[in-house]
Design an enzyme around this catalytic site. Sequence first.
Site, PDB file in Angstrom:
ATOM      1  N   PHE A   1      30.735  53.183 -33.072  1.00 27.00           N
ATOM      2  CA  PHE A   1      30.640  52.593 -31.747  1.00 27.00           C
ATOM      3  C   PHE A   1      31.987  51.943 -31.469  1.00 27.00           C
ATOM      4  CE2 PHE A   1      29.671  49.726 -28.354  1.00 27.00           C
ATOM      5  CZ  PHE A   1      28.864  50.516 -27.556  1.00 27.00           C
TER       6      PHE A   1
ATOM      7  N   ARG B   1      36.259  45.415 -22.544  1.00 26.16           N
ATOM      8  CA  ARG B   1      36.850  46.503 -21.761  1.00 26.16           C
ATOM      9  C   ARG B   1      38.357  46.330 -21.635  1.00 26.16           C
ATOM     10  NH1 ARG B   1      32.600  49.412 -19.383  1.00 26.16           N
ATOM     11  NH2 ARG B   1      30.819  48.215 -18.671  1.00 26.16           N
TER      12      ARG B   1
ATOM     13  N   ASP C   1      32.935  49.268 -23.346  1.00 33.17           N
ATOM     14  CA  ASP C   1      32.415  47.923 -23.586  1.00 33.17           C
ATOM     15  C   ASP C   1      31.378  47.878 -24.691  1.00 33.17           C
ATOM     16  OD1 ASP C   1      30.403  49.341 -22.004  1.00 33.17           O
ATOM     17  OD2 ASP C   1      29.381  47.424 -21.934  1.00 33.17           O
TER      18      ASP C   1
ATOM     19  N   ASP D   1      34.402  58.114 -19.711  1.00 34.40           N
ATOM     20  CA  ASP D   1      35.127  57.515 -20.829  1.00 34.40           C
ATOM     21  C   ASP D   1      34.824  58.229 -22.146  1.00 34.40           C
ATOM     22  OD1 ASP D   1      32.513  56.618 -20.841  1.00 34.40           O
ATOM     23  OD2 ASP D   1      32.995  54.491 -20.912  1.00 34.40           O
TER      24      ASP D   1
ATOM     25  N   ASP E   1      28.969  61.186 -25.569  1.00 29.85           N
ATOM     26  CA  ASP E   1      28.265  60.775 -26.782  1.00 29.85           C
ATOM     27  C   ASP E   1      27.043  61.686 -26.950  1.00 29.85           C
ATOM     28  OD1 ASP E   1      27.518  59.146 -28.934  1.00 29.85           O
ATOM     29  OD2 ASP E   1      26.550  57.669 -27.674  1.00 29.85           O
TER      30      ASP E   1
HETATM   31  P1  IMP Z   1      25.931  59.542 -23.459  1.00 34.17           P
HETATM   32  O1  IMP Z   1      25.073  59.549 -22.228  1.00 34.17           O
HETATM   33  O2  IMP Z   1      25.134  59.223 -24.709  1.00 34.17           O
HETATM   34  O3  IMP Z   1      26.814  60.738 -23.623  1.00 34.17           O
HETATM   35  O4  IMP Z   1      26.853  58.279 -23.359  1.00 34.17           O
HETATM   36  C1  IMP Z   1      27.756  58.138 -22.404  1.00 34.17           C
HETATM   37  C2  IMP Z   1      27.927  56.684 -22.068  1.00 34.17           C
HETATM   38  O5  IMP Z   1      27.466  55.786 -23.076  1.00 34.17           O
HETATM   39  C3  IMP Z   1      29.408  56.444 -21.943  1.00 34.17           C
HETATM   40  O6  IMP Z   1      29.818  56.666 -20.617  1.00 34.17           O
HETATM   41  C4  IMP Z   1      29.535  55.026 -22.387  1.00 34.17           C
HETATM   42  O7  IMP Z   1      29.377  54.167 -21.273  1.00 34.17           O
HETATM   43  C5  IMP Z   1      28.417  54.785 -23.346  1.00 34.17           C
HETATM   44  N1  IMP Z   1      28.884  54.911 -24.757  1.00 34.17           N
HETATM   45  C6  IMP Z   1      28.588  55.893 -25.616  1.00 34.17           C
HETATM   46  N2  IMP Z   1      29.190  55.690 -26.809  1.00 34.17           N
HETATM   47  C7  IMP Z   1      29.889  54.535 -26.677  1.00 34.17           C
HETATM   48  C8  IMP Z   1      30.736  53.784 -27.574  1.00 34.17           C
HETATM   49  O8  IMP Z   1      31.005  54.133 -28.734  1.00 34.17           O
HETATM   50  N3  IMP Z   1      31.259  52.652 -27.057  1.00 34.17           N
HETATM   51  C9  IMP Z   1      31.025  52.208 -25.793  1.00 34.17           C
HETATM   52  N4  IMP Z   1      30.255  52.878 -24.934  1.00 34.17           N
HETATM   53  C10 IMP Z   1      29.691  54.030 -25.370  1.00 34.17           C
HETATM   54 MG    MG Z   2      30.354  54.762 -19.274  1.00 31.67          MG
END
Ligand code: IMP
Ligand code: MG
Length: 216
Positions: free
Chosen positions: A169, A182, A176, A117, A120
């Site tokens: 965020f 969601r 979510d 999705d 980040d």
């Molecule tokens: P990362 O591991 O920090 O790249 O984050 C990836 C996961 O964190 C995504 O698959 C999301 O499930 C969650 N995530 C990161 N940022 C957001 C946000 O702004 N809203 C909701 N979920 C997020």
């Molecule tokens: Mg996710």
Amino acid sequence: MKAPAPEVNAEFRVRVPVRWRKEVERILITEDQIAQRIQAMSRGIERDFTGREMVVVSLLNGTVMFLADLIRNLSLPLRLDFIGVSSYGAGTESGDLVFTKELRLDVRGRDVLLVDDILDTGKTLYRVLGKLRALKPRRIKTCVLLNKAARRVEAVEADYVGFEIPDYFVVGYGLDFAERYRNLPFVGVLYPHVYKQVSQQLIPARPKRAGRRRAD
Ligand code: IMP
Ligand code: MG
């Protein structure tokens, strides 16, 4: 060269539907913008995967809506499987990653499209890519609906990006906050009071005292 993902114009405001107005401060990406962008992304993916049977590997749970719309737009033979990943962090910060479902399909020698999705910090994709590479696919391309480049910790970039977004965020369209929101059909930002309320609910209640504590 691939077309760069559009950047979301943070100043552009669309009215939030009445039923969400108490919780959602604003819409960042509308349903129509998402639909249009997915069509364009699908054409790019089709071009790159033509002549190959791809295995789409999607990360649960945040990709539900994006995945459903994306694969409906792909006119290619494909097989679909899921990896469950959960980050047990409180609130809006990601914590430790836990795998809740393993891949069942054999991807050895296959062309894999990994779908998430949002990219980040990059920790999730970094871990999942390591796991997938060990299974010896022919190649792995990555596809995310949203990219928050400003928050990157791991050196991971996606091959297909829906939208570049600022460091907000966001919720909706599968994403979510504390497992809620969601089902919003758009990507939006919640009011600060919503985050506060939920984090307060997550604080465990203090056990009731049975009686006065004795000083001992
Ligand atoms: P990362 O591991 O920090 O790249 O984050 C990836 C996961 O964190 C995504 O698959 C999301 O499930 C969650 N995530 C990161 N940022 C957001 C946000 O702004 N809203 C909701 N979920 C997020
Ligand atoms: Mg996710």
